[in-house]
Design a protein around this motif. Structure first.
Motif, short mmCIF file in Angstrom:
data_model
loop_
_atom_site.label_atom_id
_atom_site.label_comp_id
_atom_site.label_asym_id
_atom_site.label_seq_id
_atom_site.Cartn_x
_atom_site.Cartn_y
_atom_site.Cartn_z
N VAL A 1 -6.95 7.23 -3.21
CA VAL A 1 -8.30 6.75 -3.40
C VAL A 1 -8.61 5.18 -3.18
O VAL A 1 -8.15 4.45 -4.13
N PRO A 2 -9.16 4.91 -2.07
CA PRO A 2 -9.11 3.28 -2.00
C PRO A 2 -10.16 2.55 -2.63
O PRO A 2 -10.40 1.45 -2.76
N SER A 3 -11.20 3.31 -3.23
CA SER A 3 -12.54 2.80 -3.95
C SER A 3 -13.37 4.05 -4.49
O SER A 3 -13.33 5.04 -3.96
N SER B 1 -1.04 20.12 -7.81
CA SER B 1 -0.22 20.90 -6.94
C SER B 1 0.89 20.13 -6.45
O SER B 1 1.63 20.41 -5.47
N GLY B 2 1.13 18.83 -7.32
CA GLY B 2 2.35 18.03 -6.92
C GLY B 2 2.21 16.76 -6.27
O GLY B 2 3.12 16.40 -5.67
N ALA B 3 0.76 16.57 -5.61
CA ALA B 3 0.75 15.32 -4.78
C ALA B 3 0.96 13.98 -5.84
O ALA B 3 0.90 13.93 -6.90
N ARG B 4 1.54 13.24 -4.92
CA ARG B 4 1.53 11.72 -5.43
C ARG B 4 0.21 11.17 -5.19
O ARG B 4 -0.34 10.94 -4.49
N MET B 5 -0.23 10.68 -6.68
CA MET B 5 -1.61 9.97 -6.82
C MET B 5 -1.64 8.46 -6.71
O MET B 5 -0.91 7.96 -7.27
N VAL B 6 -2.39 7.91 -5.79
CA VAL B 6 -2.65 6.39 -5.53
C VAL B 6 -3.95 6.21 -5.58
O VAL B 6 -4.88 6.83 -4.93
N SER B 7 -4.10 4.73 -6.23
CA SER B 7 -5.38 4.27 -6.16
C SER B 7 -5.32 2.60 -5.70
O SER B 7 -4.32 2.04 -6.17
N LEU B 8 -6.20 2.35 -5.01
CA LEU B 8 -6.29 0.99 -4.66
C LEU B 8 -7.72 0.41 -4.89
O LEU B 8 -8.63 0.87 -4.86
N CYS B 9 -7.51 -0.82 -5.78
CA CYS B 9 -8.66 -1.67 -6.45
C CYS B 9 -9.19 -0.54 -7.19
O CYS B 9 -8.85 0.13 -8.24
N THR B 10 -10.43 -0.41 -7.14
CA THR B 10 -11.36 0.67 -7.95
C THR B 10 -11.25 1.96 -8.01
O THR B 10 -12.10 2.79 -8.64
N GLY B 11 -10.52 2.39 -7.03
CA GLY B 11 -9.86 3.64 -6.94
C GLY B 11 -9.18 4.28 -8.35
O GLY B 11 -9.46 5.25 -8.73
N ALA B 12 -8.86 3.13 -9.11
CA ALA B 12 -8.23 3.44 -10.25
C ALA B 12 -9.39 4.38 -11.30
O ALA B 12 -8.85 4.86 -12.16
N SER C 1 -2.97 -0.05 -7.58
CA SER C 1 -2.82 -1.39 -6.94
C SER C 1 -3.98 -2.54 -7.38
O SER C 1 -5.18 -1.83 -7.53
N ALA C 2 -3.96 -3.56 -7.44
CA ALA C 2 -5.03 -4.61 -7.49
C ALA C 2 -5.80 -4.47 -5.79
O ALA C 2 -5.50 -3.68 -5.22
N GLY C 3 -6.89 -5.61 -5.74
CA GLY C 3 -7.58 -5.11 -4.45
C GLY C 3 -7.00 -6.08 -3.48
O GLY C 3 -6.05 -6.89 -3.60
N ALA C 4 -7.80 -6.08 -2.11
CA ALA C 4 -7.44 -6.85 -1.16
C ALA C 4 -6.04 -6.85 -0.61
O ALA C 4 -5.56 -5.60 -0.38
N THR C 5 -5.24 -7.96 -0.47
CA THR C 5 -4.03 -7.80 0.04
C THR C 5 -2.95 -7.02 -0.96
O THR C 5 -1.85 -6.48 -0.45
N ALA C 6 -3.22 -6.82 -2.26
CA ALA C 6 -2.20 -6.14 -3.15
C ALA C 6 -2.31 -4.73 -2.57
O ALA C 6 -1.43 -4.06 -2.84
#
Length: 335
Positions: free
Chosen positions: A82-84, A110-121, A169-174
């Protein structure tokens, strides 16, 4: 067989469309996982863009995005990103779209690895996937994340967190750092390093490294403090003490201590340390001065003292920090 299926959940704000920041983090994930790298791994990741199709640009945004898949296609992916979330979720406290929350829960189940970038959290938190876990976002938004989701262990100081099956993750380059970290986990350090060189970025920044937050002289309604704080910043290499600063402010040490703490939320000695570490950061970023001279110019003293305070405050050593900013050409000489 591909390196894995990566599904990106795209939910533009129906009023504002995709903002520049949302497009930035979306493009990072697409660049890392959606561009074939046949000389590294063939086939590469299989990328799915999942969301609600947009008929055209929304008012106030020049961008529109049509996705090939709906949010139901998140189920079955190996990794969901989820990028944002829409700005209104963060800035106005609106709820994360219910269809996204439900799709994320099903994908995680279903077993997916869940990832967020910046505000996706905010989306992962709304789905209950961050409960009891460490998570981060851009430092400008972590206070809102912690307030709205007290069950989440929010860390506003790191570039990214890795809780195994949930990463933020944090935003931008992170965001790029975390995406490369995922490649490293999946395909190894050699592949991740070669991809990083191709993208002209550092091969690896540890997630525990601090977000790079500037520490300027804080604004203060106390006009009696501003001149002495500015003077202190200009004389960090000098042996400054609370007595020296108080005398320059024409206050007693006790009064100066109280007023500075009211204005900045920290003690005079802690404030001085923050400013000196910030000066050391600037010198590491912009010069090739040895750490001994940086310690002297920042007021931190010896190289050992610089390393101790810098590593404790920033989360990485001065040498590792410098590598993060080292340009490809010859560094400049400090004067």
């Amino acid at each position: 067989m591909s390196a894995g299926v990566v599904a990106i959940a795209v939910v533009p704000d129906q009023r504002a469309g995709l903002t520049m920041w949302e497009l930035h983090e979306l493009s990072i994930a697409c660049t890392v996982f959606g561009v074939p790298q046949p000389d590294l791994v063939d086939p590469w990741y299989e990328l799915r863009l999942c969301g609600s199709p947009s008929a055209g640009p929304s008012p106030g945004s020049p961008f529109s995005l049509r996705t090939e898949y709906g949010l139901d296609a998140l189920v079955g992916a190996d990794t969901v990103i989820v990028p944002s979330v829409p700005d209104a979720v963060v800035e106005e406290g609106e709820d994360v779209p219910s269809e996204l929350v439900e799709a994320l829960r099903e994908a995680a189940g279903s077993g997916a690895r869940m990832v967020s970038l910046c505000t996706g959290a905010f989306a992962l938190a709304a789905a209950g996937l961050l409960d009891g876990r460490r998570a981060t976002a851009h430092w400008q938004h972590t206070a809102q994340l912690a307030a709205r989701h007290p069950e989440v262990i929010v860390d506003d100081s790191v570039l990214y967190t890795d809780e195994g099956d949930v990463l933020t993750s944090a935003g931008a380059t992170a965001a790029l750092d975390l995406c490369l970290h995922l490649v490293r986990r999946d395909l190894g350090a050699d592949v991740a390093g070669r991809l990083a060189r191709r993208l002209v970025v550092q091969a690896h920044r540890a997630g525990g490294q601090a977000q790079f937050i500037e520490a300027p002289v804080p604004p203060s309604d106390d006009d009696s403090l501003s001149p002495v704080l500015q003077w202190a910043v200009e004389h960090l290499a000098d042996p400054l003490t609370v007595d020296v600063l108080a005398r320059r402010a024409r206050m007693s040490p006790r009064t100066f201590h109280r007023r500075l703490q009211e204005a900045t939320g920290t003690t005079p000695l802690q404030w001085l340390l923050q400013q000196r570490v910030a000066r050391a950061q600037a010198l590491l970023e912009s010069t090739d001065l040895p750490v001994e001279q940086i310690g002297e110019r920042s007021g931190l003293g010896t190289a050992a003292n610089l390393r101790r305070h810098f590593t404790r405050t920033v989360g990485v050593s001065p040498t590792d920090y410098r590598r993060s900013f080292r340009p490809s050409g010859p560094p400049s000489r400090g004067r």
